[in-house]
Design a protein around this motif. Structure first.
Motif, mmCIF file in Angstrom:
data_model
loop_
_atom_site.group_PDB
_atom_site.id
_atom_site.type_symbol
_atom_site.label_atom_id
_atom_site.label_comp_id
_atom_site.label_asym_id
_atom_site.label_seq_id
_atom_site.Cartn_x
_atom_site.Cartn_y
_atom_site.Cartn_z
ATOM 1 N N MET A 83 16.373 21.113 -25.370
ATOM 2 C CA MET A 83 15.550 20.874 -24.195
ATOM 3 C C MET A 83 16.019 19.597 -23.505
ATOM 4 O O MET A 83 16.280 18.578 -24.155
ATOM 5 C CB MET A 83 14.075 20.737 -24.595
ATOM 6 C CG MET A 83 13.147 20.432 -23.433
ATOM 7 S SD MET A 83 11.435 20.237 -23.985
ATOM 8 C CE MET A 83 11.107 21.895 -24.560
ATOM 9 N N ILE A 84 16.135 19.639 -22.175
ATOM 10 C CA ILE A 84 16.527 18.468 -21.396
ATOM 11 C C ILE A 84 15.360 18.070 -20.501
ATOM 12 O O ILE A 84 14.831 18.893 -19.754
ATOM 13 C CB ILE A 84 17.766 18.758 -20.530
ATOM 14 C CG1 ILE A 84 18.958 19.124 -21.431
ATOM 15 C CG2 ILE A 84 18.123 17.553 -19.685
ATOM 16 C CD1 ILE A 84 20.182 19.519 -20.658
ATOM 17 N N ILE A 85 14.947 16.799 -20.603
ATOM 18 C CA ILE A 85 13.853 16.286 -19.774
ATOM 19 C C ILE A 85 14.440 15.311 -18.763
ATOM 20 O O ILE A 85 15.126 14.359 -19.126
ATOM 21 C CB ILE A 85 12.796 15.579 -20.640
ATOM 22 C CG1 ILE A 85 12.210 16.571 -21.659
ATOM 23 C CG2 ILE A 85 11.696 14.988 -19.773
ATOM 24 C CD1 ILE A 85 11.213 15.950 -22.602
ATOM 25 N N THR A 86 14.180 15.555 -17.494
ATOM 26 C CA THR A 86 14.705 14.695 -16.438
ATOM 27 C C THR A 86 13.568 14.173 -15.574
ATOM 28 O O THR A 86 12.454 14.705 -15.581
ATOM 29 C CB THR A 86 15.700 15.461 -15.544
ATOM 30 O OG1 THR A 86 15.000 16.528 -14.886
ATOM 31 C CG2 THR A 86 16.826 16.046 -16.370
ATOM 32 N N GLY A 87 13.841 13.141 -14.799
ATOM 33 C CA GLY A 87 12.852 12.572 -13.893
ATOM 34 C C GLY A 87 13.181 11.129 -13.591
ATOM 35 O O GLY A 87 14.115 10.557 -14.146
ATOM 36 N N MET A 135 7.560 13.222 -23.923
ATOM 37 C CA MET A 135 8.278 13.253 -25.198
ATOM 38 C C MET A 135 7.312 13.097 -26.369
ATOM 39 O O MET A 135 7.433 13.792 -27.393
ATOM 40 C CB MET A 135 9.331 12.148 -25.222
ATOM 41 C CG MET A 135 10.487 12.341 -24.265
ATOM 42 S SD MET A 135 11.603 13.663 -24.780
ATOM 43 C CE MET A 135 12.300 12.951 -26.252
ATOM 44 N N ALA A 136 6.355 12.197 -26.222
ATOM 45 C CA ALA A 136 5.390 11.982 -27.302
ATOM 46 C C ALA A 136 4.544 13.228 -27.545
ATOM 47 O O ALA A 136 4.282 13.603 -28.702
ATOM 48 C CB ALA A 136 4.504 10.791 -26.967
ATOM 49 N N LEU A 184 8.991 20.033 -34.013
ATOM 50 C CA LEU A 184 9.964 19.218 -34.736
ATOM 51 C C LEU A 184 11.180 19.042 -33.841
ATOM 52 O O LEU A 184 11.904 19.992 -33.566
ATOM 53 C CB LEU A 184 10.354 19.900 -36.055
ATOM 54 C CG LEU A 184 11.368 19.150 -36.921
ATOM 55 C CD1 LEU A 184 10.788 17.809 -37.373
ATOM 56 C CD2 LEU A 184 11.766 20.007 -38.120
ATOM 57 N N MET A 185 11.427 17.839 -33.364
ATOM 58 C CA MET A 185 12.505 17.617 -32.414
ATOM 59 C C MET A 185 13.086 16.214 -32.593
ATOM 60 O O MET A 185 12.464 15.337 -33.198
ATOM 61 C CB MET A 185 12.006 17.791 -30.979
ATOM 62 C CG MET A 185 10.823 16.919 -30.596
ATOM 63 S SD MET A 185 10.243 17.216 -28.924
ATOM 64 C CE MET A 185 11.601 16.556 -27.973
ATOM 65 N N THR A 186 14.294 16.039 -32.063
ATOM 66 C CA THR A 186 15.006 14.764 -32.154
ATOM 67 C C THR A 186 15.400 14.305 -30.761
ATOM 68 O O THR A 186 15.930 15.100 -29.965
ATOM 69 C CB THR A 186 16.278 14.907 -33.017
ATOM 70 O OG1 THR A 186 15.914 15.365 -34.315
ATOM 71 C CG2 THR A 186 16.994 13.573 -33.143
#
Length: 216
Positions: free
Chosen positions: A1-5, A15-16, A23-25
């Motif tokens: 998953m890619i989070i942008t902004g 993210m929190a 379960l993610m890194t």
């Protein structure tokens, strides 16, 4: 998953919340994803596929280090029956399929990949030689990248073109376009027209229609 902004606090909040459910890194800023390399500077960021091209050239197993300055010879016309059939067309199909994905960051080969893609069902030695020329061109231009500036006008700039009756087998034309948002190239395509255009003007109008649809 890619989070942008552009809001670091809200990105941290998202993210929190995701950490609470899955379960993610956190791998940090985007650097490499699905063969696409991203490098950021104070002026903007670059997208390239240099490693992908290196892997592609390794799979092609070219016999020398030759490079060329152009993708194809000028005014070349490829026909389905040109040359003897390839003994094993799987390699041709694999390389052309890889080039289709490479167009994501290399719009300069879009037209040539479109031409080569028309012969994947029954490629010949002639078609394969033109495919190798495109690979030699990529070897010589492997460091080319797309640049997306951080500050740019939110203004669409659109360009279209057409190659009239360029396919000798069915006399259909090709439409090409590219769309810029300010200084950023955001869309491009090469596509064969669905019907035969009776003049170059008609071919150009069909290309403009395809572009207008994309922009709308």
């Amino acid at each position: 998953m890619i989070i942008t902004g552009d809001d670091p606090e809200y990105i941290a909040f998202v993210m929190a919340r995701l950490h609470d459910q899955f379960l993610m890194t956190d791998l940090g800023p985007l650097r490499y994803f699905l063969g696409i390399e991203v490098s950021s500077t104070s002026d903007g960021f670059f997208i390239s596929q240099e490693k992908y091209i290196q892997d592609l050239l390794a799979r092609a197993a070219l016999g020398d280090e030759r490079t060329v300055e152009t993708h194809m010879e000028l005014n070349v016309k490829l026909h389905p029956p040109d040359g003897d059939p390839l003994p094993d067309p799987v390699c041709y199909r694999h390389l052309v399929g890889s080039l289709v994905y490479l167009v994501v960051a290399r719009p300069d080969i879009s037209y040539h990949v479109h031409i080569l893609s028309q012969f994947v069902s029954a490629p010949t030695i002639v078609h394969y030689s033109h495919l190798l020329r495109v690979l030699c061109y990529l070897r010589g231009t492997i460091t080319r990248r797309l640049f997306f500036p951080r500050s740019s006008l939110l203004q669409l700039l659109c360009y279209s073109d057409a190659t009239w009756a360029c396919d000798p087998s069915d006399r259909r034309s090709l439409s090409d376009y590219c769309v810029f948002l300010g200084g950023s190239l955001i869309a491009w395509k090469t596509k064969k027209q669905t019907t035969v255009s009776r003049s170059s003007v008609e071919a150009e109008l069909r290309s403009m229609d395809l572009l207008t649809t994309e922009v709308t």
